[in-house]
Design a protein around this motif. Structure first.
Motif, PDB file in Angstrom:
ATOM      1  N   THR A 277       0.831  -1.198   0.000  1.00  0.00           N
ATOM      2  CA  THR A 277       0.000   0.000   0.000  1.00  0.00           C
ATOM      3  C   THR A 277       0.868   1.252   0.000  1.00  0.00           C
ATOM      4  OG1 THR A 277      -0.040   0.087   2.404  1.00  0.00           O
ATOM      5  CG2 THR A 277      -1.786  -1.180   1.332  1.00  0.00           C
ATOM      6  N   LYS A 278       0.210   2.370  -0.264  1.00  0.00           N
ATOM      7  CA  LYS A 278       0.897   3.657  -0.190  1.00  0.00           C
ATOM      8  C   LYS A 278       1.422   3.879   1.231  1.00  0.00           C
ATOM      9  CE  LYS A 278       0.205   8.498  -1.347  1.00  0.00           C
ATOM     10  NZ  LYS A 278      -0.731   9.494  -1.869  1.00  0.00           N
ATOM     11  N   TYR A 279       0.636   3.465   2.229  1.00  0.00           N
ATOM     12  CA  TYR A 279       1.043   3.587   3.628  1.00  0.00           C
ATOM     13  C   TYR A 279       2.353   2.827   3.861  1.00  0.00           C
ATOM     14  CZ  TYR A 279       1.097   3.007   8.667  1.00  0.00           C
ATOM     15  OH  TYR A 279       1.468   2.994   9.968  1.00  0.00           O
ATOM     16  N   PHE A 280       2.423   1.593   3.382  1.00  0.00           N
ATOM     17  CA  PHE A 280       3.618   0.774   3.528  1.00  0.00           C
ATOM     18  C   PHE A 280       4.833   1.458   2.903  1.00  0.00           C
ATOM     19  CE2 PHE A 280       6.466  -2.274   1.456  1.00  0.00           C
ATOM     20  CZ  PHE A 280       6.964  -2.940   2.569  1.00  0.00           C
ATOM     21  N   HIS A 281       4.690   1.966   1.696  1.00  0.00           N
ATOM     22  CA  HIS A 281       5.809   2.601   1.009  1.00  0.00           C
ATOM     23  C   HIS A 281       6.247   3.878   1.713  1.00  0.00           C
ATOM     24  CE1 HIS A 281       6.224  -0.153  -2.327  1.00  0.00           C
ATOM     25  NE2 HIS A 281       4.904  -0.234  -2.344  1.00  0.00           N
ATOM     26  N   ASN A 282       5.285   4.645   2.247  1.00  0.00           N
ATOM     27  CA  ASN A 282       5.647   5.844   3.003  1.00  0.00           C
ATOM     28  C   ASN A 282       6.387   5.494   4.288  1.00  0.00           C
ATOM     29  OD1 ASN A 282       4.656   7.705   1.176  1.00  0.00           O
ATOM     30  ND2 ASN A 282       2.625   7.755   2.094  1.00  0.00           N
ATOM     31  N   CYS A 283       5.990   4.420   4.946  1.00  0.00           N
ATOM     32  CA  CYS A 283       6.696   3.978   6.157  1.00  0.00           C
ATOM     33  C   CYS A 283       8.129   3.587   5.825  1.00  0.00           C
ATOM     34  CB  CYS A 283       5.972   2.798   6.800  1.00  0.00           C
ATOM     35  SG  CYS A 283       4.429   3.230   7.606  1.00  0.00           S
ATOM     36  N   VAL A 284       8.300   2.837   4.766  1.00  0.00           N
ATOM     37  CA  VAL A 284       9.640   2.406   4.363  1.00  0.00           C
ATOM     38  C   VAL A 284      10.499   3.620   4.006  1.00  0.00           C
ATOM     39  CG1 VAL A 284      10.935   1.163   2.585  1.00  0.00           C
ATOM     40  CG2 VAL A 284       8.908   0.128   3.621  1.00  0.00           C
ATOM     41  N   LYS A 285       9.935   4.548   3.247  1.00  0.00           N
ATOM     42  CA  LYS A 285      10.680   5.739   2.851  1.00  0.00           C
ATOM     43  C   LYS A 285      11.053   6.570   4.080  1.00  0.00           C
ATOM     44  CE  LYS A 285       8.618   8.837   0.247  1.00  0.00           C
ATOM     45  NZ  LYS A 285       8.112   9.628  -0.889  1.00  0.00           N
ATOM     46  N   GLY A 286      10.122   6.705   5.003  1.00  0.00           N
ATOM     47  CA  GLY A 286      10.397   7.459   6.225  1.00  0.00           C
ATOM     48  C   GLY A 286      11.495   6.828   7.053  1.00  0.00           C
ATOM     49  N   ARG A 287      11.475   5.504   7.182  1.00  0.00           N
ATOM     50  CA  ARG A 287      12.525   4.811   7.942  1.00  0.00           C
ATOM     51  C   ARG A 287      13.881   4.958   7.248  1.00  0.00           C
ATOM     52  NH1 ARG A 287      12.325   3.808  12.875  1.00  0.00           N
ATOM     53  NH2 ARG A 287      13.701   2.045  12.652  1.00  0.00           N
ATOM     54  N   ARG A 288      13.886   4.883   5.938  1.00  0.00           N
ATOM     55  CA  ARG A 288      15.127   5.017   5.190  1.00  0.00           C
ATOM     56  C   ARG A 288      15.741   6.397   5.408  1.00  0.00           C
ATOM     57  NH1 ARG A 288      13.781   3.368  -0.377  1.00  0.00           N
ATOM     58  NH2 ARG A 288      13.567   1.322   0.551  1.00  0.00           N
ATOM     59  N   ILE A 289      14.903   7.426   5.380  1.00  0.00           N
ATOM     60  CA  ILE A 289      15.377   8.789   5.600  1.00  0.00           C
ATOM     61  C   ILE A 289      15.865   8.956   7.036  1.00  0.00           C
ATOM     62  CG2 ILE A 289      14.618  11.195   5.795  1.00  0.00           C
ATOM     63  CD1 ILE A 289      12.781  10.594   3.355  1.00  0.00           C
ATOM     64  N   GLN A 290      15.108   8.407   7.985  1.00  0.00           N
ATOM     65  CA  GLN A 290      15.450   8.537   9.398  1.00  0.00           C
ATOM     66  C   GLN A 290      16.755   7.823   9.740  1.00  0.00           C
ATOM     67  OE1 GLN A 290      12.523   6.784  11.966  1.00  0.00           O
ATOM     68  NE2 GLN A 290      13.264   7.838  13.769  1.00  0.00           N
ATOM     69  N   ASN A 291      17.027   6.710   9.105  1.00  0.00           N
ATOM     70  CA  ASN A 291      18.204   5.908   9.429  1.00  0.00           C
ATOM     71  C   ASN A 291      19.447   6.296   8.636  1.00  0.00           C
ATOM     72  OD1 ASN A 291      16.841   4.409  11.331  1.00  0.00           O
ATOM     73  ND2 ASN A 291      16.219   2.861   9.853  1.00  0.00           N
ATOM     74  N   ARG A 292      19.339   7.253   7.747  1.00  0.00           N
ATOM     75  CA  ARG A 292      20.451   7.640   6.883  1.00  0.00           C
ATOM     76  C   ARG A 292      21.500   8.437   7.656  1.00  0.00           C
ATOM     77  NH1 ARG A 292      20.553  11.475   1.763  1.00  0.00           N
ATOM     78  NH2 ARG A 292      22.458  10.666   0.873  1.00  0.00           N
ATOM     79  N   ILE A 293      22.745   8.130   7.407  1.00  0.00           N
ATOM     80  CA  ILE A 293      23.845   8.885   8.000  1.00  0.00           C
ATOM     81  C   ILE A 293      24.194  10.005   7.028  1.00  0.00           C
ATOM     82  CG2 ILE A 293      26.254   8.809   8.737  1.00  0.00           C
ATOM     83  CD1 ILE A 293      25.780   5.853   9.470  1.00  0.00           C
ATOM     84  N   LEU A 294      23.939  11.225   7.430  1.00  0.00           N
ATOM     85  CA  LEU A 294      24.136  12.356   6.529  1.00  0.00           C
ATOM     86  C   LEU A 294      25.586  12.791   6.455  1.00  0.00           C
ATOM     87  CD1 LEU A 294      21.042  14.509   7.518  1.00  0.00           C
ATOM     88  CD2 LEU A 294      21.311  12.970   5.574  1.00  0.00           C
ATOM     89  N   MET A 295      26.317  12.666   7.566  1.00  0.00           N
ATOM     90  CA  MET A 295      27.673  13.208   7.620  1.00  0.00           C
ATOM     91  C   MET A 295      28.486  12.425   8.637  1.00  0.00           C
ATOM     92  SD  MET A 295      29.613  15.368   9.836  1.00  0.00           S
ATOM     93  CE  MET A 295      28.367  16.118  10.839  1.00  0.00           C
ATOM     94  N   LEU A 296      29.766  12.251   8.331  1.00  0.00           N
ATOM     95  CA  LEU A 296      30.724  11.697   9.293  1.00  0.00           C
ATOM     96  C   LEU A 296      31.873  12.677   9.446  1.00  0.00           C
ATOM     97  CD1 LEU A 296      30.989   7.921   8.315  1.00  0.00           C
ATOM     98  CD2 LEU A 296      29.842   8.904  10.300  1.00  0.00           C
ATOM     99  N   MET A 297      32.448  12.689  10.632  1.00  0.00           N
ATOM    100  CA  MET A 297      33.546  13.601  10.921  1.00  0.00           C
ATOM    101  C   MET A 297      34.830  12.782  11.085  1.00  0.00           C
ATOM    102  SD  MET A 297      33.539  16.592  13.792  1.00  0.00           S
ATOM    103  CE  MET A 297      32.024  17.249  13.161  1.00  0.00           C
ATOM    104  N   ASP A 298      35.905  13.231  10.444  1.00  0.00           N
ATOM    105  CA  ASP A 298      37.174  12.510  10.536  1.00  0.00           C
ATOM    106  C   ASP A 298      37.939  12.934  11.788  1.00  0.00           C
ATOM    107  OD1 ASP A 298      38.374  14.955   9.946  1.00  0.00           O
ATOM    108  OD2 ASP A 298      38.874  14.400   7.888  1.00  0.00           O
ATOM    109  N   ASP A 299      39.156  12.405  11.939  1.00  0.00           N
ATOM    110  CA  ASP A 299      39.980  12.694  13.118  1.00  0.00           C
ATOM    111  C   ASP A 299      40.371  14.161  13.218  1.00  0.00           C
ATOM    112  OD1 ASP A 299      39.869  10.047  13.874  1.00  0.00           O
ATOM    113  OD2 ASP A 299      41.687   9.515  12.770  1.00  0.00           O
ATOM    114  N   ASN A 300      40.342  14.870  12.102  1.00  0.00           N
ATOM    115  CA  ASN A 300      40.695  16.292  12.091  1.00  0.00           C
ATOM    116  C   ASN A 300      39.464  17.188  12.222  1.00  0.00           C
ATOM    117  OD1 ASN A 300      43.408  15.630  11.670  1.00  0.00           O
ATOM    118  ND2 ASN A 300      43.047  15.434   9.473  1.00  0.00           N
TER     119      ASN A 300
END
Length: 81
Positions: free
Chosen positions: A35-58
């Protein structure tokens, strides 16, 4: 006063749990169908779990997928050795 703060914190935790369970109930009812509901849930979880940025040792920020992958590999290789 401390007891009131504890009671309020507990009430907020219970309310959050209620809404999580309510969401889970809706997921069980409608989420397993294509369903559309299912796809929106999956998309929302994917966005929520995404790592946007990592910081290095510097303390430099890295946003590209390649740089984040390299940082992760380097980090875990150092952790093993």
């Amino acid at each position: 006063m401390q007891r009131l703060k504890q009671d309020l914190a507990e009430a907020l935790r219970e309310e959050e749990l209620f809404w999580r369970q309510k969401c889970r109930e809706e997921w069980l009812r409608a989420g397993d169908r294509n369903t559309k509901y299912f796809h929106n849930c999956v998309k929302g979880r994917r966005i929520q779990n995404r790592i946007l940025m990592l910081m290095d040792d510097n303390d430099q920020e890295h946003f590209s997928e390649g740089a984040k992958g390299s940082l992760a590999v380097d980090f875990f290789q150092r952790a093993i050795h």
